[in-house]
Write a protein that holds these residues in place. Structure first.
Motif, PDB file in Angstrom:
ATOM      1  N   ALA A   1      -7.801   6.849  16.434  1.00 45.92           N
ATOM      2  CA  ALA A   1      -9.181   6.875  15.950  1.00 45.92           C
ATOM      3  C   ALA A   1      -9.306   7.758  14.709  1.00 45.92           C
ATOM      4  CB  ALA A   1     -10.100   7.381  17.060  1.00 45.92           C
ATOM      5  N   LEU A   2      -8.604   8.883  14.723  1.00 44.32           N
ATOM      6  CA  LEU A   2      -8.647   9.807  13.592  1.00 44.32           C
ATOM      7  C   LEU A   2      -7.999   9.199  12.353  1.00 44.32           C
ATOM      8  CD1 LEU A   2      -9.592  12.704  13.026  1.00 44.32           C
ATOM      9  CD2 LEU A   2      -7.270  13.464  13.548  1.00 44.32           C
ATOM     10  N   ARG A   3      -6.919   8.458  12.558  1.00 46.31           N
ATOM     11  CA  ARG A   3      -6.214   7.834  11.436  1.00 46.31           C
ATOM     12  C   ARG A   3      -7.142   6.928  10.637  1.00 46.31           C
ATOM     13  NH1 ARG A   3      -2.919   3.141  10.508  1.00 46.31           N
ATOM     14  NH2 ARG A   3      -3.470   2.366  12.577  1.00 46.31           N
TER      15      ARG A   3
ATOM     16  N   GLY B   1      -2.563   8.699   2.958  1.00 50.76           N
ATOM     17  CA  GLY B   1      -2.090   9.929   2.339  1.00 50.76           C
ATOM     18  C   GLY B   1      -2.802  11.157   2.853  1.00 50.76           C
ATOM     19  N   GLY B   2      -3.924  10.957   3.550  1.00 53.48           N
ATOM     20  CA  GLY B   2      -4.655  12.077   4.136  1.00 53.48           C
ATOM     21  C   GLY B   2      -3.854  12.729   5.258  1.00 53.48           C
TER      22      GLY B   2
ATOM     23  N   ARG C   1       3.247   9.986   9.336  1.00 53.83           N
ATOM     24  CA  ARG C   1       4.551  10.545   8.998  1.00 53.83           C
ATOM     25  C   ARG C   1       4.503  12.053   9.114  1.00 53.83           C
ATOM     26  NH1 ARG C   1       6.737  12.531   4.196  1.00 53.83           N
ATOM     27  NH2 ARG C   1       4.903  11.820   3.021  1.00 53.83           N
ATOM     28  N   ASN C   2       5.459  12.621   9.822  1.00 49.25           N
ATOM     29  CA  ASN C   2       5.553  14.065   9.965  1.00 49.25           C
ATOM     30  C   ASN C   2       5.977  14.669   8.631  1.00 49.25           C
ATOM     31  OD1 ASN C   2       6.015  16.725  10.728  1.00 49.25           O
ATOM     32  ND2 ASN C   2       7.055  16.191  12.629  1.00 49.25           N
TER      33      ASN C   2
ATOM     34  N   ALA D   1       0.770  12.951   7.960  1.00 54.48           N
ATOM     35  CA  ALA D   1       0.024  12.214   6.948  1.00 54.48           C
ATOM     36  C   ALA D   1      -0.142  10.764   7.359  1.00 54.48           C
ATOM     37  CB  ALA D   1       0.749  12.274   5.606  1.00 54.48           C
ATOM     38  N   ARG D   2      -1.312  10.202   7.050  1.00 52.29           N
ATOM     39  CA  ARG D   2      -1.519   8.773   7.269  1.00 52.29           C
ATOM     40  C   ARG D   2      -0.737   8.000   6.222  1.00 52.29           C
ATOM     41  NH1 ARG D   2      -7.067   4.970   7.097  1.00 52.29           N
ATOM     42  NH2 ARG D   2      -5.884   3.035   7.372  1.00 52.29           N
ATOM     43  N   VAL D   3       0.089   7.069   6.681  1.00 57.30           N
ATOM     44  CA  VAL D   3       0.911   6.293   5.751  1.00 57.30           C
ATOM     45  C   VAL D   3       0.500   4.824   5.701  1.00 57.30           C
ATOM     46  CG1 VAL D   3       2.897   7.812   5.881  1.00 57.30           C
ATOM     47  CG2 VAL D   3       2.661   5.945   7.532  1.00 57.30           C
ATOM     48  N   GLU D   4      -0.348   4.395   6.622  1.00 57.04           N
ATOM     49  CA  GLU D   4      -0.819   2.996   6.594  1.00 57.04           C
ATOM     50  C   GLU D   4      -2.135   2.885   7.326  1.00 57.04           C
ATOM     51  OE1 GLU D   4       1.356   0.935  10.348  1.00 57.04           O
ATOM     52  OE2 GLU D   4       2.633   1.348   8.626  1.00 57.04           O
TER      53      GLU D   4
END
Length: 243
Positions: A168-170, A176-177, A203-204, A240-243
């Motif tokens: 949900a947060l993603r 990139g966030g 991504r860590n 980081a969000r990557v997608e």
């Protein structure tokens, strides 16, 4: 340590449904006595800086009167760190969520004293805020510092960091966030790492795939200094969000 304002989703394969469920809470509602300064913060600061769920989905550019990088902090406690970050980065905007009324008053009093204008505040459940008020893809960072670790095994399901919450947060983060977590409870740090490593679309940012060094942008609180004197470690995680 701050109790954080959110329900704990408990159906990881259905994040949208989980956002609406209120059976399991990951925070304890605390009223507490308010000092005169905290009352002043609420009385004078809330009309200017307060936000409520009934505003619905927000136009954040309109709320802040500009376009800027935006950070949401979940469970800001007494607000010391959030105020310090806002003062250090006037070119950025910050939204804080906290259910502890004295903490809300303390932050707002600090905002008034410091004369900053880049903070807005919710005093309700963060899951409701995310679901009803924060547009998808609108946040550059989400911060979760020292959430209640729910030490007892039978209470682990109340921990906010679960797969449904991560998904949900993603949706609220920009690509990139970054979701930045910190805890001084090692079992919870390990739980966060396990959950976030399994969460899709992240991504860590740690080079070794575990924890990042303490970031300079995270202020050290009185609570953390006290813990350091007692020999407590702190674990920071950034995904980081990557997608």
């Amino acid at each position: 340590m701050s109790d954080n304002p959110q329900n704990q989703p408990d159906t990881p394969d259905q994040p949208e449904e989980a956002l609406h469920r209120r059976a399991i809470r990951s925070f304890v509602m605390r009223a507490g006595r308010m000092t005169d300064a905290q009352k002043r913060g609420v009385d004078q600061g809330w009309p200017r800086f307060g936000l409520s769920l009934d505003l619905g989905m927000l136009d954040l550019d309109h709320v802040f009167g500009r376009e800027a990088p935006r950070t949401l902090e979940i469970g800001f406690g007494m607000g010391q760190s959030l105020l310090e970050m806002a003062q250090a980065a006037p070119e950025q905007d910050f939204i804080g969520v906290e259910v502890h009324r004295p903490g809300v008053g303390s932050l707002l009093n600090g905002v008034l004293n410091a004369g900053v204008d880049n903070i807005r505040v919710f005093d309700c459940d963060a899951i409701e805020v995310l679901n009803r008020c924060i547009p998808d893809g609108s946040l550059d960072r989400v911060l979760l510092f020292f959430p209640d670790p729910w030490h007892k095994k039978k209470h682990n399901k109340r921990r906010i960091v679960q797969l449904a919450f991560a998904e949900a947060l993603r949706q609220k983060l920009k690509v990139g966030g970054v979701f930045h977590m910190a805890t001084d409870w090692q079992p919870y740090a390990e739980h966060m790492l396990e959950v976030m490593s399994a969460a899709p679309g992240y991504r860590n940012l740690a080079e070794d795939g575990t924890y990042v060094p303490r970031p300079e942008e995270r202020p050290v609180t009185k609570f953390e200094r006290r813990g350091e004197r007692l020999g407590h470690d702190v674990w920071d995680l950034k995904f980081a969000r990557v997608e």
